[in-house]
Scaffold this active site. Sequence first.
Site, mmCIF file in Angstrom:
data_model
loop_
_atom_site.group_PDB
_atom_site.id
_atom_site.type_symbol
_atom_site.label_atom_id
_atom_site.label_comp_id
_atom_site.label_asym_id
_atom_site.label_seq_id
_atom_site.Cartn_x
_atom_site.Cartn_y
_atom_site.Cartn_z
ATOM 1 N N LYS A 45 -8.710 1.894 -0.459
ATOM 2 C CA LYS A 45 -7.778 2.159 -1.565
ATOM 3 C C LYS A 45 -8.428 3.151 -2.536
ATOM 4 O O LYS A 45 -9.620 3.033 -2.832
ATOM 5 C CB LYS A 45 -7.464 0.831 -2.281
ATOM 6 C CG LYS A 45 -6.788 0.960 -3.644
ATOM 7 C CD LYS A 45 -5.355 1.449 -3.555
ATOM 8 C CE LYS A 45 -4.723 1.645 -4.937
ATOM 9 N NZ LYS A 45 -3.467 2.424 -4.882
ATOM 10 N N CYS A 132 -1.909 11.089 -7.341
ATOM 11 C CA CYS A 132 -1.318 9.781 -7.673
ATOM 12 C C CYS A 132 -0.191 9.976 -8.679
ATOM 13 O O CYS A 132 -0.401 10.551 -9.749
ATOM 14 C CB CYS A 132 -2.361 8.834 -8.261
ATOM 15 S SG CYS A 132 -1.562 7.322 -8.830
HETATM 16 O O1 RRO Z 1 -1.864 3.210 -6.924
HETATM 17 C C1 RRO Z 1 -0.809 3.886 -6.921
HETATM 18 O O2 RRO Z 1 0.130 3.685 -7.710
HETATM 19 C C2 RRO Z 1 -0.610 4.994 -5.973
HETATM 20 C C3 RRO Z 1 -1.556 5.966 -5.701
HETATM 21 BR BR1 RRO Z 1 -3.274 5.917 -6.398
HETATM 22 C C4 RRO Z 1 -1.221 7.056 -4.870
HETATM 23 O O3 RRO Z 1 -2.008 7.979 -4.583
HETATM 24 N N1 RRO Z 1 0.033 7.092 -4.349
HETATM 25 C C5 RRO Z 1 0.940 6.136 -4.606
HETATM 26 O O4 RRO Z 1 2.078 6.218 -4.100
HETATM 27 N N2 RRO Z 1 0.610 5.083 -5.416
#
Ligand code: RRO
Length: 331
Positions: A45, A132
């Site tokens: 993650k 993100c």
């Molecule tokens: O954690 C998120 O809300 C998230 C991330 Br870091 C990302 O790169 N892409 C996404 O759809 N959610």
Amino acid sequence: MLNTKIKGTTFNTPFINASGCWCYSHNELEELNDKRYCNDALISKSSTFQIRDGNPEPRYKEFDNLSINSMGLPNYGIKYYLNSLSNLNEKRKFISLSGLSLNENLNMINAIYEDLLINETQISGIEINLSCPNVIGKPQIGYDFLEMEMYLDKIFDNINTFENRIKDNTKFNNNNELLIGVKLPPYFDMSHFESAAAVLRKFERLNFITSINSVGNGLVIDTNSESVVIKPKNGFGGLGGSIIKPTALANVHKFYQLLGDKIDIIGCGGVTNGEDVFQHILAGASMVSIGTELMKKGPQIFNNLQSELIEIMNHKGYKYIKDFRGKLKHL
Ligand code: RRO
């Protein structure tokens, strides 16, 4: 039959999870590392330096052909993922970084290389997440080309410094060079593909891009309750699932045309079956990452995709991925 390469590194199959999916905890990463599943790589993650709770729940919902999320980068922090990955040795391992500032990203890169120097942790690569869509008050770097170039300049300077230290260290040789990649947001305008590619081409040391992250700031509405379906940002969130496949294929193919074989592509977006994998590779992807469908089906999805892909390849008489990768025909 399904082997593929990113830069000089060979993978036995083209399958990897999309960062964010099935890779938050050590248990999930351990499952991805299990030999029963045919993905030959896994990625953690996206992490920040410190542990982060992320946005309030509900923050992820899935439907027939789409998912929406506004997780807000919940993660256990860089040290947790370095430690977790150091205990998983069956497959190739990537670590995803999504610092909230350039400095935070630089500090995490330092932590990774320090770990490599001290503990000789064997990871294959780093994916720097420039896309993100869900951190409130933080725009996606990948949509600001000047900022993206400045970011990458500093990041590769840092990497270069560490690599020189490693080369001077007799314990290490070139096999320790990590694959370095960036995760990009989807682009929708031809001029944006060209601007992004012009920035990426400046960095010799960039080995791969992962394209695409979720399609940012969609809105799903439930008619019955007359309500949005997730809580953060009044319901706005990143979209995944089969509805985003044409956008993902467009991004993979356009970058394949613009970057050639210098920078490899991990195709991401809308993969639910072997035909989707075939299409991503035909468009130019060297590997394919699975997000929403992995969340729905679990790691068994990799084995389903593998048998469906092999069936298509057999039917068409293709023996290897290189026989059709990037060979999409135009009319
Ligand atoms: O954690 C998120 O809300 C998230 C991330 Br870091 C990302 O790169 N892409 C996404 O759809 N959610």
